[in-house]
Design an enzyme around this catalytic site. Structure first.
Site, PDB file in Angstrom:
ATOM      1  N   SER A  96      44.675  -7.522  28.573  1.00  0.00           N
ATOM      2  CA  SER A  96      43.295  -7.947  28.297  1.00  0.00           C
ATOM      3  C   SER A  96      42.878  -9.090  29.219  1.00  0.00           C
ATOM      4  CB  SER A  96      43.163  -8.424  26.854  1.00  0.00           C
ATOM      5  OG  SER A  96      43.650  -7.469  25.963  1.00  0.00           O
TER       6      SER A  96
HETATM    7  N1  SAH Z   1      48.426  -7.388  24.128  1.00  0.00           N
HETATM    8  C1  SAH Z   1      48.702  -6.753  25.397  1.00  0.00           C
HETATM    9  C2  SAH Z   1      47.620  -5.821  25.867  1.00  0.00           C
HETATM   10  C3  SAH Z   1      47.562  -4.638  25.002  1.00  0.00           C
HETATM   11  S1  SAH Z   1      46.928  -3.152  25.668  1.00  0.00           S
HETATM   12  C4  SAH Z   1      49.015  -7.754  26.475  1.00  0.00           C
HETATM   13  O1  SAH Z   1      48.930  -8.970  26.243  1.00  0.00           O
HETATM   14  O2  SAH Z   1      49.375  -7.335  27.576  1.00  0.00           O
HETATM   15  C5  SAH Z   1      47.130  -2.210  24.185  1.00  0.00           C
HETATM   16  C6  SAH Z   1      48.528  -1.747  23.922  1.00  0.00           C
HETATM   17  O3  SAH Z   1      48.562  -1.144  22.633  1.00  0.00           O
HETATM   18  C7  SAH Z   1      48.986  -0.662  24.900  1.00  0.00           C
HETATM   19  O4  SAH Z   1      50.161  -1.082  25.538  1.00  0.00           O
HETATM   20  C8  SAH Z   1      49.211   0.551  24.014  1.00  0.00           C
HETATM   21  O5  SAH Z   1      50.292   1.364  24.425  1.00  0.00           O
HETATM   22  C9  SAH Z   1      49.494  -0.078  22.660  1.00  0.00           C
HETATM   23  N2  SAH Z   1      49.264   0.772  21.479  1.00  0.00           N
HETATM   24  C10 SAH Z   1      48.304   1.705  21.276  1.00  0.00           C
HETATM   25  N3  SAH Z   1      48.434   2.280  20.049  1.00  0.00           N
HETATM   26  C11 SAH Z   1      49.493   1.656  19.450  1.00  0.00           C
HETATM   27  C12 SAH Z   1      50.130   1.799  18.165  1.00  0.00           C
HETATM   28  N4  SAH Z   1      49.724   2.701  17.266  1.00  0.00           N
HETATM   29  N5  SAH Z   1      51.192   1.005  17.898  1.00  0.00           N
HETATM   30  C13 SAH Z   1      51.655   0.097  18.820  1.00  0.00           C
HETATM   31  N6  SAH Z   1      51.092  -0.073  20.041  1.00  0.00           N
HETATM   32  C14 SAH Z   1      50.027   0.698  20.360  1.00  0.00           C
END
Ligand code: SAH
Length: 246
Positions: free
Chosen positions: A88
């Site tokens: 993000s």
């Molecule tokens: N917080 C992260 C950015 C997140 S991007 C950072 O600081 O880099 C969103 C992430 O959520 C992605 O890596 C995606 O694979 C994950 N995601 C999506 N659905 C999910 C679920 N049901 N459970 C766990 N992770 C999930």
């Protein structure tokens, strides 16, 4: 030592010296860029509290993005981290972290580890961060990165965050960084009375809103924070919807 040998040694020493200076300069650059980024977030009124400001000044965001993206790490933009996922933008991390009001005694659950950056920022402020990532290689990479950088109060798990992490509940705070189409019930159940959850929710089509959810007994108070764009949450809600359709 022969004249030739001495000359080679001298050249090697000069090369090592130049490399050391270049590395030192590169290091200073990243720190200066990081401080400029946080200065701007403070000026824009996004980062407000000293602990959040301090944490964002400390965590080396450039080490959480692919090597080729490092120069862009301190611009206020999301960046690709592989597997179709993104880290993000710093302003979103600032908004979400501030809204959580993290405290030193907090145990926090994060859904969507991604690069591990958000978890690292929180770990500087709270007691422990439990974070779940559904894409296995991202979970493995983030766990290794956090370990290498010395973030010892973060536990990463590969799995589906839709169901939360029952073994470690209840949580003081929950942060969701992928967008579900509704607030997962398990996360509401695993939030402490008096706890805060920050999450994006898909509203209509592609539109998403970031909410602060406060839990008081059986009551939930939802406050809209911003219009946002996150990657959709996969796993639980999708599987449930497919089961509903099938
Ligand atoms: N917080 C992260 C950015 C997140 S991007 C950072 O600081 O880099 C969103 C992430 O959520 C992605 O890596 C995606 O694979 C994950 N995601 C999506 N659905 C999910 C679920 N049901 N459970 C766990 N992770 C999930």
């Amino acid at each position: 030592m022969t004249r030739f040998g001495r000359r080679s040694l001298l050249i090697a020493l000069v090369a090592v010296g130049a490399l050391t200076v270049a590395c030192a300069l590169a290091q200073t650059d990243y720190e200066a860029l990081r401080n400029a980024m946080v200065d701007s977030l403070v000026k824009r009124g996004i980062v407000k509290s000293p602990p959040v400001e301090k944490a964002m000044r400390q965590v080396p965001r450039h080490l959480f993005v692919p090597t080729g993206q490092r120069k862009a790490a301190y611009r206020d933009v999301p960046l690709p981290i592989g597997h179709g996922q993104t880290i993000s933008a710093p302003s979103i991390v600032g908004i979400m972290t501030e809204a959580l009001q993290p405290r030193p005694t907090d145990r926090v659950l994060e859904i969507g580890t991604g690069s591990g950056y958000q978890a690292a920022v929180l770990s500087k402020i709270v007691r422990h961060v439990y974070t779940i990532e559904i894409v296995e290689p991202l979970a493995t990479e983030a766990a290794q990165r956090l370990k290498d950088l010395g973030y010892n109060n973060v536990t990463v798990r590969h799995g589906d965050g839709w169901l939360g992490w029952p073994e470690h509940q209840p949580f003081d705070k929950i942060i969701v960084t992928a967008a579900p189409d509704r607030i997962p019930q398990a996360l509401i159940d695993q939030l402490k009375d008096g706890g805060r959850m920050v999450l994006p929710v898909v509203e209509e089509g592609w539109a998403q809103k970031l909410y602060l959810v406060e839990k008081t007994g059986d009551e939930l108070t939802k406050t809209e924070l911003a219009d946002v764009i996150f990657v959709p949450m996969t796993g639980g809600p999708e599987a449930e919807d497919q089961a509903d359709e099938g």
